[in-house]
Design an enzyme around this catalytic site. Structure first.
Site, PDB file in Angstrom:
ATOM      1  CG  ASP A 105      64.370  60.990  -3.433  1.00 25.84           C
ATOM      2  OD1 ASP A 105      64.795  62.042  -4.009  1.00 25.84           O
ATOM      3  OD2 ASP A 105      63.399  61.149  -2.861  1.00 25.84           O
TER       4      ASP A 105
ATOM      5  CG  HIS B 148      66.633  58.381   0.503  1.00 26.73           C
ATOM      6  ND1 HIS B 148      66.952  59.142   1.380  1.00 26.73           N
ATOM      7  CD2 HIS B 148      65.585  58.649  -0.311  1.00 26.73           C
ATOM      8  CE1 HIS B 148      66.026  60.063   1.342  1.00 26.73           C
ATOM      9  NE2 HIS B 148      65.235  59.713   0.275  1.00 26.73           N
TER      10      HIS B 148
ATOM     11  CG  ASP C 253      66.547  63.611  -0.860  1.00 25.81           C
ATOM     12  OD1 ASP C 253      67.045  64.462  -0.214  1.00 25.81           O
ATOM     13  OD2 ASP C 253      65.305  63.350  -0.873  1.00 25.81           O
TER      14      ASP C 253
ATOM     15  CG  ASN D  75      64.319  66.368   2.018  1.00 24.63           C
ATOM     16  OD1 ASN D  75      64.458  65.849   1.001  1.00 24.63           O
ATOM     17  ND2 ASN D  75      63.851  66.175   3.077  1.00 24.63           N
ATOM     18  CG  HIS D  76      67.080  63.031   3.272  1.00 23.98           C
ATOM     19  ND1 HIS D  76      66.730  62.036   4.595  1.00 23.98           N
ATOM     20  CD2 HIS D  76      65.771  62.875   2.935  1.00 23.98           C
ATOM     21  CE1 HIS D  76      65.631  61.641   4.662  1.00 23.98           C
ATOM     22  NE2 HIS D  76      64.976  62.436   3.757  1.00 23.98           N
TER      23      HIS D  76
END
Length: 148
Positions: free
Chosen positions: A61, A63, A89, A121-122
């Site tokens: 993650d 991000h 992610d 999922n991103h």
């Protein structure tokens, strides 16, 4: 392709791209499209279940937090000296999603046996349109080609 050793010319190109990204600068649209295509080829050759060589640094993650990613490399070690498992992610929320995902992809293409990538999922069209990656691509490149 996984076992293939890069030609000296391709290795120099990938090293140059990693250097550009390491300075938190974007690659050209053409470079990103070509890099993504190479990474796609690599990932299609990998098994759905793959062996991860230990010891490994697990990174999840990011991000778009590019500077945090660089700090992880500083602390844990640079590829190819360190094995990495990225849990997905890579994009959305942070200001440097393009640079973050491109760095991970460039490292995967340069050192395929040292970098393992999982899709989060991103990494989907719907989520990236809601949480900012799509807009970042438009802002940095003027088109959606990199996003696609």
């Amino acid at each position: 392709m996984l076992g293939k050793v890069l030609s000296q010319q391709e290795a120099l190109l990938r090293d140059s791209q990693i250097g550009t990204l390491g300075d938190c600068k974007v690659l050209t649209e053409e470079e990103v499209v070509e890099l993504a295509s190479k990474c796609k080829e690599l990932l299609q050759l990998e098994a759905n279940v793959t062996h991860v060589h230990a010891p490994v640094v697990v990174v999840g993650d990011t991000h778009g937090q590019f500077h945090d990613l660089m700090e992880i490399f500083k602390i844990a070690g640079q590829a190819p000296d360190t094995n990495y498992l990225f849990l997905g992610d890579y994009v959305d929320r942070g200001y440097y999603s393009v640079e973050t995902v491109c760095m991970v992809i460039a490292l995967k293409v340069r050192y395929p046996s040292r970098i393992v990538m999982i899709r989060g999922n991103h990494e989907s069209r719907q989520i990236t349109q809601v949480y900012g990656f799509y807009e970042e691509c438009l802002r940095k490149y003027g088109s959606a080609k990199v996003w696609q």
